[in-house]
Design a protein around this motif. Sequence first.
Motif, short mmCIF file in Angstrom:
data_model
loop_
_atom_site.label_atom_id
_atom_site.label_comp_id
_atom_site.label_asym_id
_atom_site.label_seq_id
_atom_site.Cartn_x
_atom_site.Cartn_y
_atom_site.Cartn_z
N GLU A 194 50.95 18.40 12.11
CA GLU A 194 51.64 19.28 12.62
C GLU A 194 51.31 20.84 11.94
OE1 GLU A 194 53.96 19.37 15.20
OE2 GLU A 194 53.34 17.51 15.53
N ASP A 195 51.03 20.83 10.76
CA ASP A 195 50.59 22.18 10.14
C ASP A 195 48.98 22.67 10.60
OD1 ASP A 195 52.74 21.91 8.81
OD2 ASP A 195 51.99 21.26 6.99
N LEU A 196 48.36 21.61 11.25
CA LEU A 196 47.12 22.27 11.86
C LEU A 196 47.03 23.44 13.02
CD1 LEU A 196 45.34 18.79 12.24
CD2 LEU A 196 44.97 20.37 10.44
N PRO A 197 46.29 24.20 13.03
CA PRO A 197 46.07 24.91 14.19
C PRO A 197 46.37 24.33 15.59
CG PRO A 197 44.20 25.43 12.73
CD PRO A 197 44.87 24.29 12.30
N GLU A 198 46.72 25.08 16.54
CA GLU A 198 47.00 24.41 17.82
C GLU A 198 45.76 24.10 18.59
OE1 GLU A 198 49.80 23.43 19.51
OE2 GLU A 198 50.89 23.89 17.78
N ASP A 199 44.64 24.85 18.45
CA ASP A 199 43.36 24.20 18.85
C ASP A 199 42.93 23.05 18.23
OD1 ASP A 199 42.86 25.70 16.70
OD2 ASP A 199 40.81 26.28 17.45
N VAL A 200 43.07 22.75 17.12
CA VAL A 200 42.61 21.49 16.09
C VAL A 200 43.50 20.41 16.85
CG1 VAL A 200 42.20 20.50 13.97
CG2 VAL A 200 41.54 22.95 14.39
N LYS A 201 44.91 20.74 16.63
CA LYS A 201 45.74 19.67 17.14
C LYS A 201 45.41 18.86 18.52
CE LYS A 201 49.59 21.66 15.31
NZ LYS A 201 51.00 22.06 15.85
N ARG A 202 44.95 19.88 19.35
CA ARG A 202 44.40 19.45 20.81
C ARG A 202 43.20 18.44 20.67
NH1 ARG A 202 40.56 21.39 23.50
NH2 ARG A 202 40.54 23.29 22.33
N ILE A 203 42.19 19.00 20.00
CA ILE A 203 41.04 18.24 19.64
C ILE A 203 41.18 17.05 19.18
CG2 ILE A 203 38.65 18.24 18.54
CD1 ILE A 203 38.77 21.59 18.96
N VAL A 204 41.97 16.69 18.02
CA VAL A 204 42.43 15.63 17.39
C VAL A 204 43.11 14.88 18.11
CG1 VAL A 204 43.73 14.46 15.42
CG2 VAL A 204 42.43 16.90 14.86
N SER A 205 44.02 15.39 18.89
CA SER A 205 44.83 14.31 20.08
C SER A 205 43.95 13.63 21.01
CB SER A 205 45.88 15.04 20.48
OG SER A 205 46.72 14.49 21.44
N GLU A 206 42.93 14.68 21.43
CA GLU A 206 41.96 14.04 22.36
C GLU A 206 41.25 12.78 21.93
OE1 GLU A 206 39.80 17.53 23.76
OE2 GLU A 206 41.48 17.97 24.98
N HIS A 207 40.88 12.83 20.51
CA HIS A 207 40.09 11.78 19.81
C HIS A 207 40.85 10.71 19.05
CE1 HIS A 207 36.31 13.69 20.84
NE2 HIS A 207 37.08 14.89 20.73
N ALA A 208 42.29 10.76 19.34
CA ALA A 208 43.16 9.98 18.50
C ALA A 208 42.69 8.71 18.35
CB ALA A 208 44.66 10.21 18.96
N HIS A 209 42.24 8.13 19.86
CA HIS A 209 41.87 6.49 19.87
C HIS A 209 40.79 6.22 18.83
CE1 HIS A 209 39.42 8.71 22.59
NE2 HIS A 209 38.59 7.66 22.72
N GLU A 210 39.90 7.32 18.31
CA GLU A 210 38.79 6.93 17.62
C GLU A 210 39.01 6.87 16.13
OE1 GLU A 210 36.00 9.98 18.29
OE2 GLU A 210 36.34 9.87 20.49
N PHE A 211 40.27 7.17 15.73
CA PHE A 211 40.93 7.20 14.30
C PHE A 211 41.28 5.60 13.89
CE2 PHE A 211 41.43 11.62 15.49
CZ PHE A 211 40.28 12.04 15.05
N HIS A 212 41.02 5.30 12.74
CA HIS A 212 41.38 3.73 12.37
C HIS A 212 42.32 4.01 11.11
CE1 HIS A 212 37.95 2.66 14.92
NE2 HIS A 212 38.95 1.94 15.35
#
Length: 57
Positions: A24-42
């Motif tokens: 939640e503390d990340l910049p909005e653009d970083v949140k968007r990118i991380v969210s798009e790749h969420a399935h890749e994180f274990h």
Amino acid sequence: MHDNIHSLFSFGFGGDMSAASYFEDLPEDVKRIVSEHAHEFHSVDEMKKYVENLLKP
């Protein structure tokens, strides 16, 4: 927009609230990118390393 990552915190990371707070503390653009790749994180550490790489100059 961030449904994938919120699901990951709630279920895949065992409800890790510190990870959710970190996200939640990340910049909005970083949140968007991380969210798009969420399935890749274990793990939360994998997500944090990904973010660190995104934020490198």
